[in-house]
Design an enzyme around this catalytic site. Structure first.
Site, PDB file in Angstrom:
ATOM      1  N   ASN A  90     -17.722 -38.309   9.760  1.00 38.12           N
ATOM      2  CA  ASN A  90     -17.526 -37.264   8.757  1.00 38.12           C
ATOM      3  C   ASN A  90     -17.042 -37.950   7.487  1.00 38.12           C
ATOM      4  O   ASN A  90     -15.891 -38.356   7.393  1.00 38.12           O
ATOM      5  CB  ASN A  90     -16.479 -36.258   9.266  1.00 38.12           C
ATOM      6  CG  ASN A  90     -16.127 -35.229   8.210  1.00 38.12           C
ATOM      7  OD1 ASN A  90     -16.755 -35.156   7.149  1.00 38.12           O
ATOM      8  ND2 ASN A  90     -15.111 -34.427   8.495  1.00 38.12           N
ATOM      9  N   TRP A  91     -17.950 -38.070   6.532  1.00 29.88           N
ATOM     10  CA  TRP A  91     -17.627 -38.817   5.306  1.00 29.88           C
ATOM     11  C   TRP A  91     -16.736 -38.015   4.361  1.00 29.88           C
ATOM     12  O   TRP A  91     -16.273 -38.530   3.363  1.00 29.88           O
ATOM     13  CB  TRP A  91     -18.911 -39.226   4.581  1.00 29.88           C
ATOM     14  CG  TRP A  91     -19.765 -40.214   5.329  1.00 29.88           C
ATOM     15  CD1 TRP A  91     -19.568 -40.683   6.605  1.00 29.88           C
ATOM     16  CD2 TRP A  91     -20.955 -40.850   4.854  1.00 29.88           C
ATOM     17  NE1 TRP A  91     -20.568 -41.577   6.937  1.00 29.88           N
ATOM     18  CE2 TRP A  91     -21.435 -41.692   5.882  1.00 29.88           C
ATOM     19  CE3 TRP A  91     -21.675 -40.796   3.649  1.00 29.88           C
ATOM     20  CZ2 TRP A  91     -22.590 -42.471   5.740  1.00 29.88           C
ATOM     21  CZ3 TRP A  91     -22.822 -41.560   3.516  1.00 29.88           C
ATOM     22  CH2 TRP A  91     -23.264 -42.393   4.553  1.00 29.88           C
ATOM     23  N   LYS A  92     -16.562 -36.739   4.645  1.00 31.70           N
ATOM     24  CA  LYS A  92     -15.760 -35.862   3.774  1.00 31.70           C
ATOM     25  C   LYS A  92     -16.252 -35.994   2.325  1.00 31.70           C
ATOM     26  O   LYS A  92     -17.445 -36.160   2.121  1.00 31.70           O
ATOM     27  CB  LYS A  92     -14.270 -36.176   3.943  1.00 31.70           C
ATOM     28  CG  LYS A  92     -13.869 -36.116   5.434  1.00 31.70           C
ATOM     29  CD  LYS A  92     -12.397 -36.137   5.680  1.00 31.70           C
ATOM     30  CE  LYS A  92     -12.132 -36.055   7.187  1.00 31.70           C
ATOM     31  NZ  LYS A  92     -10.715 -36.043   7.523  1.00 31.70           N
ATOM     32  N   HIS A 138     -13.990 -27.238  10.326  1.00 34.28           N
ATOM     33  CA  HIS A 138     -13.076 -28.377  10.163  1.00 34.28           C
ATOM     34  C   HIS A 138     -11.725 -27.871   9.655  1.00 34.28           C
ATOM     35  O   HIS A 138     -11.668 -26.935   8.848  1.00 34.28           O
ATOM     36  CB  HIS A 138     -13.667 -29.404   9.193  1.00 34.28           C
ATOM     37  CG  HIS A 138     -12.927 -30.703   9.225  1.00 34.28           C
ATOM     38  ND1 HIS A 138     -11.737 -30.884   8.568  1.00 34.28           N
ATOM     39  CD2 HIS A 138     -13.175 -31.858   9.882  1.00 34.28           C
ATOM     40  CE1 HIS A 138     -11.297 -32.121   8.807  1.00 34.28           C
ATOM     41  NE2 HIS A 138     -12.148 -32.732   9.599  1.00 34.28           N
ATOM     42  N   GLU A 195      -9.755 -28.975   7.530  1.00 30.72           N
ATOM     43  CA  GLU A 195      -9.605 -29.002   6.074  1.00 30.72           C
ATOM     44  C   GLU A 195     -10.235 -27.752   5.447  1.00 30.72           C
ATOM     45  O   GLU A 195      -9.698 -27.178   4.499  1.00 30.72           O
ATOM     46  CB  GLU A 195     -10.223 -30.293   5.504  1.00 30.72           C
ATOM     47  CG  GLU A 195      -9.339 -31.495   5.825  1.00 30.72           C
ATOM     48  CD  GLU A 195     -10.080 -32.810   5.974  1.00 30.72           C
ATOM     49  OE1 GLU A 195     -11.237 -32.928   5.548  1.00 30.72           O
ATOM     50  OE2 GLU A 195      -9.471 -33.743   6.549  1.00 30.72           O
ATOM     51  N   GLU A 231      -9.778 -31.864  17.270  1.00 34.13           N
ATOM     52  CA  GLU A 231      -9.093 -32.650  16.252  1.00 34.13           C
ATOM     53  C   GLU A 231      -7.709 -32.060  15.994  1.00 34.13           C
ATOM     54  O   GLU A 231      -7.576 -31.102  15.211  1.00 34.13           O
ATOM     55  CB  GLU A 231      -9.884 -32.616  14.935  1.00 34.13           C
ATOM     56  CG  GLU A 231     -11.276 -33.190  15.024  1.00 34.13           C
ATOM     57  CD  GLU A 231     -11.770 -33.693  13.661  1.00 34.13           C
ATOM     58  OE1 GLU A 231     -12.135 -34.868  13.591  1.00 34.13           O
ATOM     59  OE2 GLU A 231     -11.757 -32.927  12.688  1.00 34.13           O
ATOM     60  N   GLY A 234      -6.158 -38.324   9.531  1.00 40.41           N
ATOM     61  CA  GLY A 234      -5.814 -39.124   8.359  1.00 40.41           C
ATOM     62  C   GLY A 234      -4.371 -39.584   8.315  1.00 40.41           C
ATOM     63  O   GLY A 234      -3.894 -40.047   7.275  1.00 40.41           O
ATOM     64  N   SER A 264      -7.711 -40.013  13.375  1.00 42.57           N
ATOM     65  CA  SER A 264      -7.242 -41.402  13.269  1.00 42.57           C
ATOM     66  C   SER A 264      -7.842 -42.342  14.315  1.00 42.57           C
ATOM     67  O   SER A 264      -7.184 -43.275  14.756  1.00 42.57           O
ATOM     68  CB  SER A 264      -5.708 -41.459  13.299  1.00 42.57           C
ATOM     69  OG  SER A 264      -5.173 -40.813  12.145  1.00 42.57           O
ATOM     70  N   GLY A 270     -13.315 -39.941  10.718  1.00 40.75           N
ATOM     71  CA  GLY A 270     -13.201 -39.757   9.276  1.00 40.75           C
ATOM     72  C   GLY A 270     -13.168 -41.102   8.571  1.00 40.75           C
ATOM     73  O   GLY A 270     -14.197 -41.763   8.412  1.00 40.75           O
ATOM     74  N   GLY A 271     -11.978 -41.530   8.179  1.00 40.38           N
ATOM     75  CA  GLY A 271     -11.806 -42.733   7.361  1.00 40.38           C
ATOM     76  C   GLY A 271     -12.555 -43.962   7.872  1.00 40.38           C
ATOM     77  O   GLY A 271     -13.163 -44.695   7.082  1.00 40.38           O
TER      78      GLY A 271
HETATM   79  P1  13P Z   1      -9.662 -39.459  10.294  1.00 41.15           P
HETATM   80  O1  13P Z   1     -10.520 -40.227  11.296  1.00 41.15           O
HETATM   81  O2  13P Z   1      -9.696 -40.044   8.934  1.00 41.15           O
HETATM   82  O3  13P Z   1      -8.293 -39.203  10.821  1.00 41.15           O
HETATM   83  O4  13P Z   1     -10.377 -38.027  10.132  1.00 41.15           O
HETATM   84  C1  13P Z   1     -10.688 -37.300  11.265  1.00 41.15           C
HETATM   85  C2  13P Z   1     -11.493 -36.124  10.850  1.00 41.15           C
HETATM   86  O5  13P Z   1     -11.001 -35.197  10.246  1.00 41.15           O
HETATM   87  C3  13P Z   1     -12.924 -36.137  11.179  1.00 41.15           C
HETATM   88  O6  13P Z   1     -13.489 -34.894  10.956  1.00 41.15           O
END
Ligand code: 13P
Length: 256
Positions: free
Chosen positions: A9-11, A94, A96, A166, A172, A213, A234-235
């Site tokens: 997930n590149w956000k 998600h 967010e 999640e 994050g 994470s 994510g990251g």
């Molecule tokens: P991180 O891997 O950066 O913690 O993000 C997880 C996430 O929200 C994937 O959708």
């Protein structure tokens, strides 16, 4: 046997040009890996370029959101028919989007139905906050999110879904659930809820990822767990080296 699925997930990261560079490196890095499904979810504007760069490769493409109406006066939104043919997956619910953009359980359910009606597989995100976790409310809350998101879906539709567990406090932050806790919540809470709402066959078919994470150096512990069918990253999905390493680690953890 459920095939593990690692989705990035590149956000809100990567321009179109950056997305093309990243995806070319991911494509060559995972080219010969069949036993793990790899998916990238770039921002909307990069989807056509990324889909073109991945044509003929096993790497899947996903969107990060969708609106549930077919078309109309919904400024800024993107509808499922617009994604059809471009993506095979789409993230919905998600945390967010739930926290920052007011996405409700009802909307998540409508988005799931809109995607399924257009042949796109939802990656349905669920997970509790730190306060809920500390209050011992994780199981009840996650179960309620699952039940609300699946309302009105057929067993066959549910069996084909991807769900991502999640925990919000792990996103994050560098904190993760322990692999054992994630395995328990995925197996007992989420798969258990689906078994009660549907049946055991459906519950055993749905793929459920862990997210929060995950990194090259901790992914193997999660992927060795029997109930965890991959990760939503994510990251660590924003650089080819770390994401490809995570796909390789998943393969190794599964004895590949
Ligand atoms: P991180 O891997 O950066 O913690 O993000 C997880 C996430 O929200 C994937 O959708």
């Amino acid at each position: 046997m459920r095939k593990p699925i690692l989705a990035g997930n590149w956000k809100m990261y990567k321009t179109i040009a950056e997305a093309e560079t990243l995806v070319a490196a991911i494509r060559s890095g995972v080219e010969f890996i069949d036993a793990v499904e790899t998916v990238v979810c770039p921002p909307f504007v990069a989807l056509p370029a990324v889909a073109a760069a991945l044509a003929g490769s096993p790497v899947g493409v996903g969107a990060q959101d969708v609106y549930f109406e077919k078309e109309g006066a919904f400024t800024g939104e993107v509808a499922a028919p617009m994604l059809q043919g471009l993506v095979s997956y789409c993230i919905i619910g998600h945390s967010e989007r739930r926290a920052l953009f007011g996405e409700s359980d009802d909307w998540v359910n409508r988005k799931a139905k809109a995607l399924l009606a257009h042949g796109i597989t939802p990656i349905l995100c669920v997970g509790e906050s730190l306060a809920q976790n500390q209050a011992g409310e994780t199981d009840t809350f996650v179960r309620s999110q699952v039940q609300a998101a699946l309302a009105g879906l057929s067993p066959a539709q549910v069996a084909g879904l991807v769900i991502a567990y999640e925990p919000i406090w792990a996103i994050g932050t560098g904190l993760t659930a322990t692999a054992a806790d994630a395995n328990r919540i995925i197996g007992l809470t989420i798969r258990g809820a689906i078994a009660r709402l549907y049946d055991e066959t459906t519950a055993q078919a749905v793929r459920i990822q862990y997210g929060g994470s995950t990194k090259p150096d901790n992914i193997a512990g999660f992927m060795a767990m029997p109930e965890i069918d991959g990760a939503l990253v994510g990251g660590a999905s924003l650089t080819a080296a770390s994401f490809v390493t995570m796909v390789q680690e998943t393969l190794r953890a599964r004895g590949g």
